[in-house]
Write a protein that holds these residues in place. Sequence first.
Motif, PDB file in Angstrom:
ATOM      1  N   ILE A 511     -17.457  26.210  50.730  1.00 32.67           N
ATOM      2  CA  ILE A 511     -16.295  25.411  50.020  1.00 32.67           C
ATOM      3  C   ILE A 511     -15.779  26.277  49.032  1.00 32.67           C
ATOM      4  N   VAL A 512     -16.957  26.465  48.224  1.00 31.74           N
ATOM      5  CA  VAL A 512     -16.513  27.292  47.021  1.00 31.74           C
ATOM      6  C   VAL A 512     -15.691  28.747  47.484  1.00 31.74           C
ATOM      7  N   GLU A 513     -16.423  29.274  48.323  1.00 32.28           N
ATOM      8  CA  GLU A 513     -15.638  30.568  48.818  1.00 32.28           C
ATOM      9  C   GLU A 513     -14.325  30.521  49.346  1.00 32.28           C
ATOM     10  N   ARG A 514     -14.134  29.242  49.995  1.00 34.63           N
ATOM     11  CA  ARG A 514     -12.629  28.983  50.642  1.00 34.63           C
ATOM     12  C   ARG A 514     -11.880  28.830  49.315  1.00 34.63           C
ATOM     13  N   LEU A 515     -12.403  28.057  48.392  1.00 38.67           N
ATOM     14  CA  LEU A 515     -11.362  27.715  47.295  1.00 38.67           C
ATOM     15  C   LEU A 515     -11.018  28.989  46.525  1.00 38.67           C
ATOM     16  N   VAL A 516     -12.065  29.746  46.087  1.00 40.27           N
ATOM     17  CA  VAL A 516     -11.808  30.887  45.722  1.00 40.27           C
ATOM     18  C   VAL A 516     -10.871  31.847  46.339  1.00 40.27           C
ATOM     19  N   ASP A 517     -11.097  32.290  47.657  1.00 38.11           N
ATOM     20  CA  ASP A 517     -10.279  32.893  48.470  1.00 38.11           C
ATOM     21  C   ASP A 517      -8.759  32.203  48.446  1.00 38.11           C
ATOM     22  N   THR A 518      -8.770  30.889  48.493  1.00 36.80           N
ATOM     23  CA  THR A 518      -7.234  30.464  48.439  1.00 36.80           C
ATOM     24  C   THR A 518      -6.644  30.710  46.842  1.00 36.80           C
ATOM     25  N   ILE A 519      -7.266  30.707  45.873  1.00 35.55           N
ATOM     26  CA  ILE A 519      -6.539  31.058  44.628  1.00 35.55           C
ATOM     27  C   ILE A 519      -6.179  32.375  44.422  1.00 35.55           C
ATOM     28  N   ILE A 520      -7.034  33.403  44.999  1.00 33.80           N
ATOM     29  CA  ILE A 520      -6.874  34.720  45.244  1.00 33.80           C
ATOM     30  C   ILE A 520      -5.614  34.766  45.779  1.00 33.80           C
ATOM     31  N   GLY A 521      -5.407  34.267  47.059  1.00 32.04           N
ATOM     32  CA  GLY A 521      -4.349  34.624  48.013  1.00 32.04           C
ATOM     33  C   GLY A 521      -3.099  33.992  47.275  1.00 32.04           C
ATOM     34  N   ALA A 522      -3.085  32.798  46.793  1.00 35.64           N
ATOM     35  CA  ALA A 522      -1.889  32.421  45.823  1.00 35.64           C
ATOM     36  C   ALA A 522      -1.558  33.160  44.797  1.00 35.64           C
ATOM     37  N   ALA A 523      -2.521  33.724  44.054  1.00 37.63           N
ATOM     38  CA  ALA A 523      -2.196  34.741  42.991  1.00 37.63           C
ATOM     39  C   ALA A 523      -1.518  35.810  43.423  1.00 37.63           C
ATOM     40  N   VAL A 524      -1.936  36.666  44.697  1.00 32.42           N
ATOM     41  CA  VAL A 524      -1.185  37.573  45.279  1.00 32.42           C
ATOM     42  C   VAL A 524       0.225  37.610  45.690  1.00 32.42           C
ATOM     43  N   ALA A 525       0.338  36.263  46.406  1.00 35.45           N
ATOM     44  CA  ALA A 525       1.544  35.806  47.156  1.00 35.45           C
ATOM     45  C   ALA A 525       2.538  35.548  45.658  1.00 35.45           C
ATOM     46  N   THR A 526       2.164  34.959  44.726  1.00 33.28           N
ATOM     47  CA  THR A 526       3.018  34.540  43.772  1.00 33.28           C
ATOM     48  C   THR A 526       3.378  35.919  42.854  1.00 33.28           C
ATOM     49  N   ALA A 527       2.492  36.817  42.798  1.00 26.23           N
ATOM     50  CA  ALA A 527       2.949  38.218  42.213  1.00 26.23           C
ATOM     51  C   ALA A 527       3.789  38.782  43.019  1.00 26.23           C
ATOM     52  N   PHE A 528       3.723  38.877  44.190  1.00 29.83           N
ATOM     53  CA  PHE A 528       4.891  39.445  45.039  1.00 29.83           C
ATOM     54  C   PHE A 528       6.023  38.851  45.499  1.00 29.83           C
ATOM     55  N   SER A 529       6.031  37.626  44.983  1.00 26.10           N
ATOM     56  CA  SER A 529       7.204  36.889  45.453  1.00 26.10           C
ATOM     57  C   SER A 529       8.509  37.559  44.417  1.00 26.10           C
ATOM     58  N   PHE A 530       8.134  38.283  43.554  1.00 19.09           N
ATOM     59  CA  PHE A 530       9.015  38.971  42.547  1.00 19.09           C
ATOM     60  C   PHE A 530       9.359  40.357  42.831  1.00 19.09           C
ATOM     61  N   VAL A 531       8.597  40.838  43.979  1.00 21.03           N
ATOM     62  CA  VAL A 531       8.688  42.149  44.309  1.00 21.03           C
ATOM     63  C   VAL A 531       9.809  42.272  45.590  1.00 21.03           C
ATOM     64  N   LEU A 532      10.781  43.125  45.287  1.00 21.37           N
ATOM     65  CA  LEU A 532      11.993  42.904  46.324  1.00 21.37           C
ATOM     66  C   LEU A 532      12.574  41.583  46.759  1.00 21.37           C
ATOM     67  N   ALA A 533      12.502  41.065  45.684  1.00 16.40           N
ATOM     68  CA  ALA A 533      13.049  39.465  45.735  1.00 16.40           C
ATOM     69  C   ALA A 533      14.489  39.283  46.262  1.00 16.40           C
ATOM     70  N   ASN A 534      14.802  38.341  47.118  1.00 11.57           N
ATOM     71  CA  ASN A 534      16.149  38.157  47.350  1.00 11.57           C
ATOM     72  C   ASN A 534      16.513  36.766  46.700  1.00 11.57           C
ATOM     73  N   TRP A 535      17.212  36.995  45.620  1.00 11.71           N
ATOM     74  CA  TRP A 535      17.697  35.818  44.779  1.00 11.71           C
ATOM     75  C   TRP A 535      18.862  35.047  45.600  1.00 11.71           C
ATOM     76  N   GLU A 536      19.034  33.850  45.335  1.00 13.94           N
ATOM     77  CA  GLU A 536      19.729  33.002  46.216  1.00 13.94           C
ATOM     78  C   GLU A 536      21.267  33.440  45.739  1.00 13.94           C
ATOM     79  N   TYR A 537      21.531  33.920  44.686  1.00 19.16           N
ATOM     80  CA  TYR A 537      22.922  34.092  44.010  1.00 19.16           C
ATOM     81  C   TYR A 537      23.484  35.369  44.810  1.00 19.16           C
ATOM     82  N   GLN A 538      22.879  36.096  45.441  1.00 23.31           N
ATOM     83  CA  GLN A 538      23.334  37.293  46.189  1.00 23.31           C
ATOM     84  C   GLN A 538      23.875  36.929  47.441  1.00 23.31           C
TER      85      GLN A 538
END
Length: 722
Positions: A511-538
Amino acid sequence: MHYALNLRTFFYSHYFHLGLRFAAGLVGVTLVTLQFAGMATAMTVCIGALCTALMDMPSPLRHKFNEMSASVLLCSAVTLLISLCGPVRWLLMTMLVLVSFMACMMVVYGKKSMPLQLATLFIMTMSMEHDMTARESFIHAGLFTLGAVTYLGYSMAVSWLLRHRIKQQVLAEALFELAAYIDIKADFYDTRYNLSEQFNKLVRHQSLLADRQQASRDLILRSHQDSKDAIVVQVHVCMLDLYELILSTHTDYAQLRAHLADSPVLKTLHDLAWKAARDIESAAYAITRKRASYQHVNYDAELAAVEDELRALQRKVDEGKPAQEALAVLRAQRNKIKAILHMIGQLHLASQKAYDSTPFWSDADMGPFLSQQKYEFKMILSHLRWDSPIFRFSLRVAMAISVGLLVGAHLPYAAHSYWIVLTIVIILKPSFSMTRQRRSDRIVGTVIGCVITALIIRYLNYPAAILAFLILSTVATPTFIYLRYRYAAITVSVMILLQMHLLAPGNHNLIVERLVDTIIGAAVATAFSFVLANWEYQSLPRLIRQVLDANLRYMQAAFDLLQGKGRDDFAYRIERKRLMDSLAALSAALVRMLDEPASKQRAVEDINLFIVQNYLLVAHVAALRAILRRHGAELPAAAVNAKLRDSHRDVVAILVAALAQHGHPGANTSVDRAPAAGGDGERAAPAVPWSGWPLVQRRIRLLQADAAKIIVHSEAIVRDVA
């Protein structure tokens, strides 16, 4: 609250039935496989069924077969490809990135391709941890395909048997959303609510309502098998007619409140609307239970109170007091509400009759009303360019997965990179707002799911109890995945963690491993949500051009209908649907933009008002239709048509000017573009001895005034977005 989250309606909704079908198929496939093979083989077959089940949504049978078959073929190919590449680490990493990129490019096919994209990425992550020989890879892919094909056959058989039931459930969902729409309209009569906020809320809900109505069209209007299908067609048509009448109830609510602020009639109008919403809900509830619907709501007391107020206002007018405007507005609302109540009665009657045919579509092409989708590879090729939002999204996901794999390979514990990758592909979505919402739901759901699983393992660690929780979570996961993803994240965490506990009961760090993996994955996804982002105003200029162009076509069809040029309202219905769809798309983009960083938001207030003004144009046209029907006796066709032609010319000139502001001359719209003359809405309008003439004049003035405001907001949007 969503109607399906109410216990009274939850167990009759298609969401719950989807969960039952999903769970029965997965558990059945697994149990049958266990009779002939071990747990490892059964899990492979089960995952094949699971990937196909992700495509199991309410859809016409032919479309469902095509979509689920595509899932079987694509996911089987990905399973084999990733398994074959497993022994060669660098080749595996390369294939993971390429498959991720291509899976994300499938978003070009629209919303229906999203589950297929998820299924492809899911099986990619599930296959990446295997280290097999070539022979074992083919066997593994064969078992996966066996499970996928088995679930395909099972789902198609159940869907065929329940094809009419599914139509009823989807139609009922559209009716529930229509009732929620009326609830919002009811609050316009309540002076405690701000009118601007209510308009915003109404327009937002219109987007959801348009989506539910389209789902109903796609299922109900494609095929007609028997008299039971004819009933849902007639109820569906009544629902759309009722929706137009509801649109026509728009009035000058500020004026209504000002004139009647001291009168209890506003509360009475609110109660009438509230009762109408409950009446529609009762029809929807009856349809979900496969019953005819009967009207049990009584409106007599409220209607009598409105009549008393009208008589009181008439006495004031007779005494020379300034109540003429209040009398006219209240009388118009009374007439519209009566028409709505009558149509609700027709809605109930439509569910009671047995129909031999459906004249609504007997000689008409329903194609324009239905979702049309072509799955051509050239669509993907056309988006392989830097300025394509989908191409940038695909690159973003591929890069995020690369980083996720790199991080997973260097974790100090026995890392499971596939869980990090799975978290990334679940969270990272084409728009920033969707990513943000999915990240929150995923983290919160996973934490709660881990806590629940830990409690189950600690206090209820018995085979029977664990099996019961497994089945319950298997039912709940598909039930909530399109309803409330946070709930689905909880149940899927419980389901997967319990399965892993059964397969490897000695792993106390699971359970602890899965929780840590989820937090890592969420952090990576959050960071890349700003990379080559497509903003709605476009995307705003394109969406606004679509709204204006659709409105031009709608006005042409509407004024043709109002002037009696067509034999029916078929063309009008088509153009109204297209306009509502374009408004819903723009409204959805605005809502997503509000979730983005403040620096990426553009012209929020003007876009909101632009949507409202276009929406009001539809409401005014619906009101004109209602007026002409209600005052049809002794209609002076020549005078009315002349007035309508002038108004049409003015409105078209305004919309064309707005299109020109956005760099689009509107040349593709086949409308009369004679320049407007005057613009005050009163030229060539002598007094006509007809009861509906003042109402037509007033509504046309409102139509032209609201159309003129579109120019102002359109200009502001162009300036701010640029």
